[in-house]
Design a protein around this motif. Sequence first.
Motif, short mmCIF file in Angstrom:
data_model
loop_
_atom_site.label_atom_id
_atom_site.label_comp_id
_atom_site.label_asym_id
_atom_site.label_seq_id
_atom_site.Cartn_x
_atom_site.Cartn_y
_atom_site.Cartn_z
N HIS A 492 39.02 16.79 57.45
CA HIS A 492 38.89 18.18 57.91
C HIS A 492 39.24 18.29 59.39
CE1 HIS A 492 37.48 20.21 54.43
NE2 HIS A 492 36.27 19.67 54.37
N ILE A 493 38.65 17.43 60.19
CA ILE A 493 38.84 17.52 61.65
C ILE A 493 40.26 17.13 62.04
CG2 ILE A 493 38.07 16.56 63.85
CD1 ILE A 493 35.24 16.36 62.42
N ALA A 494 40.80 16.09 61.40
CA ALA A 494 42.18 15.67 61.69
C ALA A 494 43.17 16.79 61.35
CB ALA A 494 42.52 14.40 60.91
N SER A 495 42.91 17.51 60.25
CA SER A 495 43.83 18.59 59.86
C SER A 495 43.76 19.74 60.86
CB SER A 495 43.51 19.09 58.45
OG SER A 495 42.24 19.72 58.40
N VAL A 509 33.15 19.06 64.61
CA VAL A 509 31.94 19.39 63.86
C VAL A 509 32.36 19.92 62.49
CG1 VAL A 509 29.81 20.73 63.82
CG2 VAL A 509 30.79 20.00 66.01
N ALA A 510 31.94 19.25 61.43
CA ALA A 510 32.27 19.64 60.06
C ALA A 510 30.99 19.99 59.32
CB ALA A 510 33.01 18.52 59.34
N LEU A 511 30.75 21.28 59.10
CA LEU A 511 29.60 21.74 58.32
C LEU A 511 30.13 22.11 56.95
CD1 LEU A 511 27.82 23.92 61.03
CD2 LEU A 511 27.46 21.51 60.48
N ASP A 512 29.74 21.36 55.92
CA ASP A 512 30.45 21.39 54.65
C ASP A 512 29.45 21.20 53.51
OD1 ASP A 512 32.59 21.50 52.93
OD2 ASP A 512 33.25 19.46 53.30
N GLY A 513 29.98 21.26 52.28
CA GLY A 513 29.14 21.10 51.11
C GLY A 513 28.99 19.66 50.67
N THR A 514 30.13 19.00 50.42
CA THR A 514 30.08 17.63 49.89
C THR A 514 31.22 16.80 50.46
OG1 THR A 514 29.12 18.39 47.79
CG2 THR A 514 30.16 16.23 47.78
N GLY A 515 30.87 15.61 50.92
CA GLY A 515 31.88 14.64 51.33
C GLY A 515 31.32 13.25 51.15
N TYR A 516 32.04 12.42 50.41
CA TYR A 516 31.55 11.06 50.14
C TYR A 516 31.50 10.28 51.45
CZ TYR A 516 30.95 6.69 47.54
OH TYR A 516 30.47 5.52 47.03
N GLY A 517 30.29 9.80 51.83
CA GLY A 517 30.11 9.17 53.12
C GLY A 517 30.42 7.69 53.14
N LEU A 528 31.62 14.27 64.69
CA LEU A 528 32.47 13.08 64.71
C LEU A 528 33.31 13.05 65.99
CD1 LEU A 528 33.86 13.04 61.04
CD2 LEU A 528 31.74 12.02 61.91
N LEU A 529 33.35 11.90 66.63
CA LEU A 529 34.28 11.65 67.72
C LEU A 529 35.56 11.10 67.08
CD1 LEU A 529 34.88 11.49 70.78
CD2 LEU A 529 34.01 9.14 70.70
N VAL A 530 36.63 11.88 67.12
CA VAL A 530 37.86 11.52 66.42
C VAL A 530 38.97 11.23 67.42
CG1 VAL A 530 39.62 12.30 64.77
CG2 VAL A 530 37.22 12.92 64.42
N PHE A 535 37.26 7.28 63.76
CA PHE A 535 36.20 8.23 64.11
C PHE A 535 34.88 7.49 64.26
CE2 PHE A 535 35.61 8.12 59.51
CZ PHE A 535 34.22 8.20 59.37
N THR A 536 34.00 8.08 65.06
CA THR A 536 32.63 7.58 65.21
C THR A 536 31.69 8.72 64.89
OG1 THR A 536 33.36 6.12 67.00
CG2 THR A 536 30.98 6.50 66.78
N ARG A 537 30.71 8.44 64.03
CA ARG A 537 29.75 9.47 63.64
C ARG A 537 28.64 9.52 64.70
NH1 ARG A 537 25.91 9.38 58.27
NH2 ARG A 537 25.98 11.61 57.73
#
Length: 615
Positions: A492-495, A509-517, A528-530, A535-537
């Motif tokens: 998301h952030i890279a796009s 900052v990604a506020l979202d529903g579902t993302g496999y961690g 995330l620092l991208v 990236f670093t969480r």
Amino acid sequence: MPSQRALNISIRGIVQGVGFRPFVYQLASRHGLTGWVCNTSRDVKIEAEGPEDALRKFLVELRTEAPPLARIDALEHWDIAPEGHGAFEIRKSIPEPGQYQLISPDIATCAACRGELFDPQDRRFGYAFTNCTDCGPRLTIIKDIPYDRPMTTMAPFEMCPECRREYEDPMNRRFHAQPNCCPRCGPHLEILEGTGAKIETRDPIRRTAELLKQGKIVAVKGIGGFLLACDATDEEAVRRLRERKRRTFKPFAVMMETLEAVKEACVVSEEEEALLTSPQSPVVLLKTREPRSVTPAVAPGLRYLGVMLPYTPLHHLLMRAAALPLVMTSGNLSEEPIVADNGEALEKLAAIADFYLVHNRDIYARCDDSVAMVAAGEVGLLRRARGYAPDPIPLPFGALEVLACGAEYKNTFCITKDRYAFMSQHVGDMDNLETLTHYEKMLDLYRKLFRLEPKIVACDKHPDYLASRYARELEAQDKDVRVISVQHHHAHIASCMAENSVTGPVLGVALDGTGYGEDGTIWGSEFLLVDDDRFTRLGRFDDVPLPGGDAAVKRPYRIAFSYLYRLLGASSLTMDLPLLREMDPFEIRILRDQIDKRINTPMTCSAGRLFDAVS
């Protein structure tokens, strides 16, 4: 006599199928230049010779006076020896193996064609397939490049002598307009009953308008697929459409005949007006006025309405004949792609539509309506499809050929090449065979159009997403294909970085529903620092249990229970709490057991699940 100079010119961008060669021809003639212009598989090539001053003005006006649908990404020129051309001419296209050209999206009917459509003296008066080089279908009819009529779904329609004369005249706005046609030689409309039987009528548009006024639901074949239409002021008709489409609350889009009608129904800013009337003509989310001009059943409980203006001649004619706002929602079964073929519509929309307004021009690439909104003066696309795809997103860097397969919901795929990201039109939710088939067909089309052969394939880290399984199948079938799994929110952030030409490092900052961690939990509140591909969480919301996984998403009271259990503890969960009083005591015991014993209960920090709990 002023000294003669000659230039060889190469122009790249959206410069084919948009009237660019006749524009060059007319511009060269105006400046007294000789030479030629032609399309190649890579660019538009020009050789022009004449006085120094005329050539200088010619170069400037190639950019400043280009046709409305053209987009010049690169213009290069260099001096050559004059050859003494006697005139300026348009030469035949030159195919070049492995090269590609950008393709224009489908574009809303231009003012000149709208004028002809309602002019009783014009031979295209009332003709639902009127178009020219400034408007009409592109992506939805093309099968391969070069973009010539035999490579489109217009191939079966042989132009009559009058259309042929327009097509071959460099001074005509229909010069090499591949969908060019008229009532004598082009596609035609029919109305069908649910059985497929043709309804005999001299005016299918007027007959359709009568049916809509009677409260009927009509499946209308548009430019990229079928739309389901009904009277947007008729609560019973809208309720029936909801019931049949199994769409209980989700809002419907509405088409209104004029901008004035939209302004009576909604608050419209200057930016929103520009978006509504743009060549892309998307559905625009607008704040409604009171009292409402359409039934509240169109968008239950919402203060916003998705509105669009007519964007094809068929829609202009239908809206004029109906003289009322119409619901125009995607013609599909729940979660399946928009229906495109007549036979498919009769089969799949049989339980929804009462009648069908169809035509005999095939749709090669299905394409939904785009959806947009204006926030803080900036246009934001919520669904990128008709009018925008396959126009690429420019990249701030040169890229390898990489296929990004997309996610499970609201899928689009993307392929990078050179300094472009070719993003597909909205594909849909990847949870059935029909969507996968549509996905594969569009992927094949983009590969052909833009000469793409990606060997690097990016997919979501989630192992069960259909698009991710598709990526792994590609890798299994071709030893040269390499698959890279990407964390959902990193993507998301890279796009966003690529779309806005931003280079790292950034805090995303990604506020979202579902993302496999990365840790096997469900992410969705990521700080995330991208930086490039790393990236670093740095932060997130606290994890909470999700009892039953996806089942909890469909029953959000379970998520609310989980939050209460997590925050208050078991001892404070008493039946005095309003939520618990409404729940089955047996289900409460099951949920406690699931959470305590971590049975089918993944942990999540998802912002979407927090919103579910609050709702």
